[in-house]
Design an enzyme around this catalytic site. Sequence first.
Site, PDB file in Angstrom:
ATOM      1  N   SER A 187      35.073  22.006  -6.471  1.00 30.13           N
ATOM      2  CA  SER A 187      35.361  22.537  -7.813  1.00 30.13           C
ATOM      3  C   SER A 187      35.741  24.011  -7.829  1.00 30.13           C
ATOM      4  O   SER A 187      35.979  24.580  -8.880  1.00 30.13           O
ATOM      5  CB  SER A 187      34.155  22.304  -8.734  1.00 30.13           C
ATOM      6  OG  SER A 187      33.039  23.024  -8.263  1.00 30.13           O
ATOM      7  N   LYS A 200      27.317  24.276 -16.041  1.00 27.30           N
ATOM      8  CA  LYS A 200      28.258  25.367 -15.743  1.00 27.30           C
ATOM      9  C   LYS A 200      28.614  26.156 -17.002  1.00 27.30           C
ATOM     10  O   LYS A 200      28.667  27.393 -16.985  1.00 27.30           O
ATOM     11  CB  LYS A 200      29.523  24.788 -15.106  1.00 27.30           C
ATOM     12  CG  LYS A 200      29.322  24.258 -13.695  1.00 27.30           C
ATOM     13  CD  LYS A 200      30.603  23.637 -13.154  1.00 27.30           C
ATOM     14  CE  LYS A 200      30.410  23.115 -11.742  1.00 27.30           C
ATOM     15  NZ  LYS A 200      31.639  22.483 -11.222  1.00 27.30           N
TER      16      LYS A 200
END
Length: 780
Positions: free
Chosen positions: A686, A729
């Site tokens: 990611s 996140k």
Amino acid sequence: MEQTVKSDKNIEKGNAIYTIAVRGLVAFPKMVMHFDVARGRSVKAVEKALKEDGKIFLVTQHEAYVENPKSSDLYKVGVVAEIKQVLKLPDNIMKVLVEGIYKANLVKLIDDGDVLKAEIKRTPTYSRAKYDKVEAEALIRSIKDVFERYASHFPKMPNELFNSVMTEDDPIKLFEAVTFNCSLNYRDKQTLLEETNIINKLSVLYACLTSEVEILDLESLINEQTKNSIDKGQKEYYLREQMRIIQEQLGEDEGDDSYAYINDVMELKVDEKSKEKLLKEAEKLAKLPPASQEAFVIKNYLDTILDLPWGKYSKAKLSMAKAEEVLEKDHYGLKKVKERILEFLAVHMLNPEIKGQIICLAGPPGVGKTSVAKSIAKAMGRKYARVSLGGVRDEADIRGHRKTYVGAMPGRIITAIQQAGTANPLILFDEIDKLCSDIKGDPSSAMLEVLDSEQNNAFRDHFIEIPFDLSKAVFITTANNVDAIPKPLLDRMELIELPSYTAEEKFHIAKDHLIPKQLKEHGLRGTQLKFDDESINSIIAYYTKEAGVRTLERTIASVCRKAARKIASGEVKRIKVRSKDLHDLLGVKKYISDIHSKKDQTGVVNGLAWTSVGGVIMPLEVITLDGTGKVEITGSLGDVMKESSRIAVSYVRSIADKYGINKNFYKENDIHINAVEGAVPKDGPSAGVTMVTALVSALSGRKVRSDVAMTGEITLHGNVLPIGGLREKTMAAYKAGIKTVIIPADNKPDLEEVDDVVKESVEFICAETLEDVLDTALVK
């Protein structure tokens, strides 16, 4: 010792012969029989007869109780027999096998002190007088008919004997076959021996046999009537009472509670086979000395069995409103988890008999998996039992040990049922991913039967040995690492993931649950110690770093202890904890805020990463140097991130013209990519978009916005692929004051899970390609 005497065909006609007075027996010529000899004179007679010709005179006593018979106590007709075999038994007892030779009259009984002898006169067994054959034929048929009735009472009678009698037409042979093999009174047999006329013999035999059959018929009738009138329970009770009274009279019942066990077993709600086995154990206990080791083992076994809740079920009405109230009261957040549990409870409310719904609560430590299971038990109104499986490596821990082993005990499943006190509790299998296997067996294999609704209705623990129905129990398991659970075991469970708590959730949990709980435990009132909101957020940010709230609770407890000491000593009456006071109460800050770019810079990008303790900001730095095209990667990056960096370099080469980048940078410049906090290992795909943005910024000289954070995986053609952990996140970006977050377009549906406070404060850019990312992130 066994001694065999050879047969002597020459019959001697001596007048003096060793004699045995037999009790309750009558011998016949040609009849083979055995009997025990115990009286001293009889033993001597056998021993002396063996030393001579092996013949002995057997004469029957009138009354069996006479120990030292005289001539008047004996019948006048007996049989001379040949001793075939003698077997000496303990206590000076002999078992003697003899065969009758001829009939003889007792003329005179001679007492030689230690042995009996007799003067006898041989007499014929059958007279030679002629008899009426028609009368004999009639008697033969009558005897056969009555013998057939007699044989019906003895189902184990040999077929050979029955057939030989029914096919015999000779009167003498028929008489001997029936007389020798039927259990008649010894007085009747003596009459048959003394009679010599065959017609008279048959007549007496028929009368004796008829009388015996009538007695047997009446006995069978009485037994049948008794059996029908007394049921099994009354009969057993009657017999046990008799045994108990007999043992009382013998003084053998002191401390004996075996009959109490029998009565308790009779009342158990178990199947007949199990009850029969338990009764055998209880009856065995009754015959053992109370202090013996085996008696202790059986008592322990029966105590365990009787302590189990056979057929005991807790009855509670499920209410969806009550269940929802309990879950909301006990836990903050966990919206999806609560919805799934309420669905689970709704199904149980509509169909209480449902089987096979086994939930596995998976998540990092401290997020409330165990407390969720307790809340489910409370909402369902069921008893709660917890079984810790962490480090269990012996199959016997699950299934128990055989009761014959020293220190044997039932397994953890049966123990949990015993503790719960009902057969339908909620059992929590904690840390199911920590099961181990070694040479003692695989406990996870034993768990397969427990968690299989098709098998657990007859679960057999090695200790209790009889089946126990686990199908009515509700099973919930917890795990930290789902990958560590064996696949066959995981296949039997439905996975519900509990994510790590965000800072917002931790704040509410601390304020609404942990602080009131710790104040109560430390004897403080809410007016004596107060935390302001800023201090709670500071504790979460600077003194704890975890997925759950255990360390947070311990930290709050530490503040409470220090406050309790000051209040107890009279130093202060009340304390209000502010953020500036935490240094004095808890010391220096243990953790610092996430490092991130706070001003627009070239080659520095705020990336977003997921960890087991939540989301974090992960700044990525890139610098370019004159060189030969080497790419240096630092920051404890894993293989996946290294591959992302190579993809990023190749993609930047493909778009160099668009962003004014030197096409030959890969030959003329060295590139250094660094992820800050090098001591922390990092991996995953990611960070791809972050690397591309940093490379483009460093090579083109364009700055990156400091108020932008990003996450996403990339392809070689510049597409942005979805990632996981979006909720955590985005919370990290919100905490760091980031205003714009770039996420993959495919992650747009996941925004539903993002906290409302985050969605209100942060602008989300859904990027399909890297051009979308660069257009947003680079300063124009």
